[in-house]
Design an enzyme around this catalytic site. Structure first.
Site, PDB file in Angstrom:
ATOM      1  N   MET A 265       0.789  -1.064   0.092  1.00 13.04           N
ATOM      2  CA  MET A 265       0.058  -0.180  -0.009  1.00 13.04           C
ATOM      3  C   MET A 265       0.933   1.178   0.032  1.00 13.04           C
ATOM      4  SD  MET A 265      -3.334  -0.801   2.393  1.00 13.04           S
ATOM      5  CE  MET A 265      -2.611  -1.495   3.703  1.00 13.04           C
TER       6      MET A 265
ATOM      7  N   CYS B  15      -3.004  -1.986 -10.430  1.00 11.57           N
ATOM      8  CA  CYS B  15      -3.260  -0.725 -10.058  1.00 11.57           C
ATOM      9  C   CYS B  15      -4.366   0.165 -11.037  1.00 11.57           C
ATOM     10  CB  CYS B  15      -1.994   0.070  -9.801  1.00 11.57           C
ATOM     11  SG  CYS B  15      -2.140   1.814  -9.361  1.00 11.57           S
TER      12      CYS B  15
ATOM     13  N   GLY C 185      -8.713  -8.997  -1.073  1.00  9.92           N
ATOM     14  CA  GLY C 185      -9.931  -8.037  -0.983  1.00  9.92           C
ATOM     15  C   GLY C 185     -10.879  -8.148   0.178  1.00  9.92           C
ATOM     16  N   ASP C 186     -11.080  -7.028   1.098  1.00  7.24           N
ATOM     17  CA  ASP C 186     -11.697  -7.017   2.249  1.00  7.24           C
ATOM     18  C   ASP C 186     -11.610  -8.042   3.238  1.00  7.24           C
ATOM     19  OD1 ASP C 186     -13.063  -4.906   0.384  1.00  7.24           O
ATOM     20  OD2 ASP C 186     -14.784  -6.186  -0.260  1.00  7.24           O
TER      21      ASP C 186
ATOM     22  N   GLY D 203      -4.859  -5.820   3.192  1.00  9.55           N
ATOM     23  CA  GLY D 203      -4.431  -4.595   3.269  1.00  9.55           C
ATOM     24  C   GLY D 203      -4.796  -3.794   4.196  1.00  9.55           C
ATOM     25  N   ARG D 204      -6.049  -3.336   3.830  1.00 11.70           N
ATOM     26  CA  ARG D 204      -6.550  -2.094   4.819  1.00 11.70           C
ATOM     27  C   ARG D 204      -6.769  -2.539   6.063  1.00 11.70           C
ATOM     28  NH1 ARG D 204     -11.119  -0.785   0.970  1.00 11.70           N
ATOM     29  NH2 ARG D 204     -10.795  -2.959   0.595  1.00 11.70           N
TER      30      ARG D 204
END
Ligand code: FMN
Length: 314
Positions: free
Chosen positions: A17, A102, A205-206, A228-229
């Site tokens: 990230m 990206c 993802g998520d 990631g997040r």
């Protein structure tokens, strides 16, 4: 031997990230909950081959505690990928990843990142160039399920033919950016398509925590999951520890010291504010704390605020 062969099953990775998972944050993450594999932020291979190279090398900074660590690059030029791959091998990385997912306009304009989904021949050339530049480093590709619609049926076989060690699939199209829930049913299809190829399929993802990641592995049969997040404000993500408020704030301060030490000369202190927003979250008084932290300009400001808050907890 490639580190990919000796990973546990399933394995869990930290997502790249930009301006988040930098050398400072990755070092904090390794101390409090080390994932099985780490990634650098993406770096322009073209930039690494230009006069601006020195400024970009800061994004390839890492410490020994981070192994195995993969350097992620992007470009639409095989000769640049070749040169960058050589450099990455010299720097001691454990692997190279080419970004083919990206959706950022600046990257797309260069025909790199997710633009490669529509340029399969170029994508293959880039993969060959990376292997030629760093013949002893394993290659991975991080991509999406398609450009405007799911075309994994055609796209994934192209990538598989080049025999990378692993493919990370973010379960959305380029057009979807991050606006719809990630399509894990498509990641399950990817696992089917890749069956027998020997290429590891990693879903992304998520995913909110390691329990969620384990469930996704059960649902889809993928080899590993990239998160990631969910790491925002939570360097304990991969250790599954729940920190106290005091621990959280002390580690936020430790993160700040490391940012200053490793990146302070090169990067704006304002990058840290994104982290403060995430660390100061979910407890009584967090909002007030956040407001104060958003106004900090240096380490001393943060030190003062944290000290005052931690004392008030007693
Ligand atoms: C701030 C930010 C920066 C990102 N930078 C990169 C990057 O440099 N390279 C990359 O491949 N993906 C990048 N991504 C995408 C993430 O790696 C990941 O695919 C995406 O966030 C979905 O996973 P998550 O839901 O677990 O966050 C970035 C995402 C965010 C939120």
């Amino acid at each position: 031997m490639s580190f990919w062969k000796s990973l546990p099953h399933p394995f869990f990775m930290l997502a790249p990230m930009a301006n988040v998972t930098d050398a400072a944050f990755r070092r904090v993450i390794c101390k409090y909950g080390k994932p099985d594999v780490l990634y650098t932020e993406f770096v322009s291979a073209d930039g690494l081959c230009s006069a601006g190279r020195e400024a970009l090398l800061i994004d390839l900074k890492y410490s020994e505690i981070e192994h195995p660590i993969i350097a992620q690059i992007f470009s639409a030029h095989p000769d640049k990928i070749f040169e960058a791959a050589k450099l990455i091998a010299e720097l001691g990385f454990d692997g190279i990843d080419i970004n083919m997912g990206c959706p950022d306009k600046n990257v797309m304009k260069q025909k790199a990142g997710a633009a490669l989904i529509k340029q399969p021949e170029l994508a293959r050339e880039l993969m060959r160039a990376a292997k030629a530049g760093a013949p002893n480093l394993p290659l991975s590709v991080k991509t999406r399920i398609g450009d405007v619609k799911n075309t994994l049926n055609e796209w994934l076989p192209v990538l598989l033919e080049e025999k990378p060690e692993a493919i990370i699939i973010h379960g959305r199209t380029r057009k979807e950016m991050s606006k719809v829930p990630a399509r894990w049913e498509t990641i399950k299809e990817a696992v089917e398509i890749a069956k027998g190829s020997g290429v590891k399929i990693i879903g992304n993802g998520d995913v909110v925590d390691v329990t969620d990641a384990r469930n996704k592995v059960k649902e889809t049969g993928c080899d590993g999951v990239m998160l990631g997040r969910a790491i925002f404000g939570n360097p304990w993500l991969f250790s599954e520890k729940i920190p106290s408020i005091k621990e959280k704030l002390e580690v936020m301060l430790e993160h700040t010291y490391l940012f200053e030490e490793l990146l302070g000369e090169h990067k704006s202190f304002h990058i840290m504010r994104k982290h403060y927003k995430a660390y100061a979250n979910g407890f009584d008084g967090a909002k007030e704390l956040r407001i104060q932290l958003m106004q900090t300009e240096n380490v001393a400001d943060v030190e003062k605020i944290v000290k005052h808050y931690v004392e008030s907890l007693h």
